[in-house]
Design an enzyme around this catalytic site. Structure first.
Site, short mmCIF file in Angstrom:
data_model
loop_
_atom_site.label_atom_id
_atom_site.label_comp_id
_atom_site.label_asym_id
_atom_site.label_seq_id
_atom_site.Cartn_x
_atom_site.Cartn_y
_atom_site.Cartn_z
N GLU A 33 -0.27 7.66 -0.95
CA GLU A 33 -1.12 8.23 -1.99
C GLU A 33 -0.49 9.44 -2.65
O GLU A 33 -0.97 9.92 -3.68
CB GLU A 33 -2.50 8.59 -1.42
CG GLU A 33 -2.50 9.58 -0.29
CD GLU A 33 -2.34 8.92 1.08
OE1 GLU A 33 -2.75 9.55 2.08
OE2 GLU A 33 -1.80 7.80 1.16
N ARG A 34 0.62 9.95 -2.08
CA ARG A 34 1.29 11.11 -2.67
C ARG A 34 2.26 10.73 -3.77
O ARG A 34 2.64 11.57 -4.59
CB ARG A 34 2.03 11.88 -1.57
CG ARG A 34 1.10 12.48 -0.53
CD ARG A 34 1.87 13.20 0.55
NE ARG A 34 0.98 13.80 1.55
CZ ARG A 34 1.40 14.44 2.63
NH1 ARG A 34 2.70 14.56 2.85
NH2 ARG A 34 0.54 14.95 3.49
N SER A 75 6.40 8.76 9.12
CA SER A 75 6.62 9.68 10.23
C SER A 75 6.36 8.99 11.56
O SER A 75 5.66 7.97 11.63
CB SER A 75 5.70 10.90 10.09
OG SER A 75 4.35 10.52 10.29
N GLU A 135 11.13 17.24 13.00
CA GLU A 135 11.63 16.63 11.77
C GLU A 135 11.09 17.45 10.60
O GLU A 135 9.89 17.42 10.31
CB GLU A 135 11.20 15.18 11.64
CG GLU A 135 11.76 14.52 10.38
CD GLU A 135 11.22 13.13 10.12
OE1 GLU A 135 11.93 12.34 9.48
OE2 GLU A 135 10.09 12.84 10.55
N CYS A 150 14.66 9.58 5.47
CA CYS A 150 14.78 9.44 6.92
C CYS A 150 16.22 9.40 7.40
O CYS A 150 16.48 9.54 8.59
CB CYS A 150 14.04 8.18 7.39
SG CYS A 150 14.74 6.63 6.78
N LYS A 156 0.88 -1.18 0.00
CA LYS A 156 0.00 0.00 0.00
C LYS A 156 0.91 1.22 0.00
O LYS A 156 1.41 1.65 1.03
CB LYS A 156 -0.89 -0.01 1.25
CG LYS A 156 -2.23 0.73 1.09
CD LYS A 156 -2.12 2.19 0.72
CE LYS A 156 -1.66 3.05 1.87
NZ LYS A 156 -1.66 4.53 1.50
#
Length: 344
Positions: free
Chosen positions: A25-26, A75, A229, A130, A22
């Site tokens: 969506e971006r 995140s 962050e 990250c 999955k």
């Protein structure tokens, strides 16, 4: 969007599992292409699957009784949610969260090497990774010299479309995220940081959510630009008097993904390996991503779960142990024995 799924599904499938990807969506197009390649390579139908969607799709996967384990990278707030929701439904979960990676530069370090590393690690992928270095800790009296060397290198960076071979850094993921990142530059200045390079001043032609690279000096640990962050091309420089103060910053930070030190002193390097409160540590390496026969993951608020990604821990995550005990004795030697089994 491509690298992270490849940490997961090859090991999952090799261990005998089916896999559902999955993507965010971006940026769904690249993961979708990876799944298409898997189908073309001959994976049987239903082994590697793609599901697009938003939080509704995520929740259905976290709750579905046929899903046994969940791997996630994102995140910290979402990682915490995925871990708590998945485990509440009886699933094994590894959820990698955010980061605030520090790079300590000691006075004896090669400053050109350190400046090259800081620029590469802070602004590669527009800072949207990250393992990006977001804080350089300048120890002793080297700060002015180091900041200037970083600034000179920033002037030479080529920012442009990702399909342009000459581009070294591309746009940010969305307009909203670009504006959020730009806001940290202003808030840092308002709180007392020195804006050495302001990426908001760079002008770009054409479409795209572009933002120039930024460098903030004299940052302190109580500033928002240090605490959050940012996930963008903003590098903060914090000044410290000695090694002990620098390494304590890493220990006090809620994240613990990666940490690096630049030094020529082997003793300091060995000590840093033990002192650094982070899951991945680099010695004169700004982005200490482990090679494939080790595992990837941080500490503290950078990891939720007991296992990290790929490598030996990744294989353990996608398998369950089974212990088989067997004997092939001579029937004539069989007898009743009510004691504990022994290895003779």
């Amino acid at each position: 969007p491509v690298m992270v799924p490849l940490w997961m599904f090859p090991n999952a499938v090799a261990c005998g599992n089916t896999f559902i990807l999955k993507p965010s969506e971006r940026d769904p197009s690249a993961p979708g292409f990876v799944v298409e390649l898997a189908q073309e390579a001959g994976f049987p139908p239903g082994v590697v699957n793609l599901v697009n969607g938003d939080k509704v799709a995520v929740d259905r996967l976290l709750e579905h009784p046929d899903v046994a384990a969940v791997s996630f990278v994102g995140s910290t707030p979402i990682a915490r949610y995925v871990y708590s929701t998945g485990t509440a439904h009886g699933k094994r979960v590894q959820a990698l969260g955010g980061a605030k990676n520090h790079m300590i530069v000691l006075p004896d370090a090669d400053l050109d090497l350190a400046a090259d590393a800081a620029v590469s690690a802070a602004y590669g992928s527009a800072g949207e990774r990250c393992m990006a270095i977001s804080v350089v800790v300048a120890v002793g009296d080297i700060a002015d010299d180091l900041v200037e060397r970083i600034r000179v290198r920033m002037d030479k960076l080529v920012i442009g479309p990702g399909d342009d071979p000459t581009s070294e850094m591309g746009p940010l993921i969305t307009r909203e995220h670009r504006d959020r990142v730009a806001g940290y530059i202003g808030s840092g200045a308002d709180e007392g940081a020195t804006v050495v390079v302001d990426g908001r001043e760079q002008v770009f032609d054409g479409d795209g959510h572009f933002l120039g690279v930024s460098l903030l000096d004299d940052v302190t640990t109580d500033m928002q630009v240090y605490r959050d962050e940012i996930f963008g091309p903003v590098l903060s420089v914090v000044r410290r008097d000695n090694y002990h103060e620098a390494v304590q910053m890493i220990a006090d930070n809620p994240y613990g993904n990666g940490a690096a030190i630049f030094t020529r002193d082997g003793g300091a390097a060995r000590r840093f390996q033990q002192d650094a409160e982070a899951g991945m540590v680099g010695i004169n390496v700004p982005i200490p991503v482990p090679v494939g026969y080790h595992s990837f993951g941080g500490w503290n608020d950078s990891l939720f779960g007991d296992t990290t990604m790929y490598g030996p821990e990744g294989l353990r995550f996608y398998t369950r142990p089974k212990v088989v005990t067997s004997r092939w004795p001579d029937p004539s030697t069989s007898s009743v024995d009510l004691g504990f089994p022994q290895n003779d």
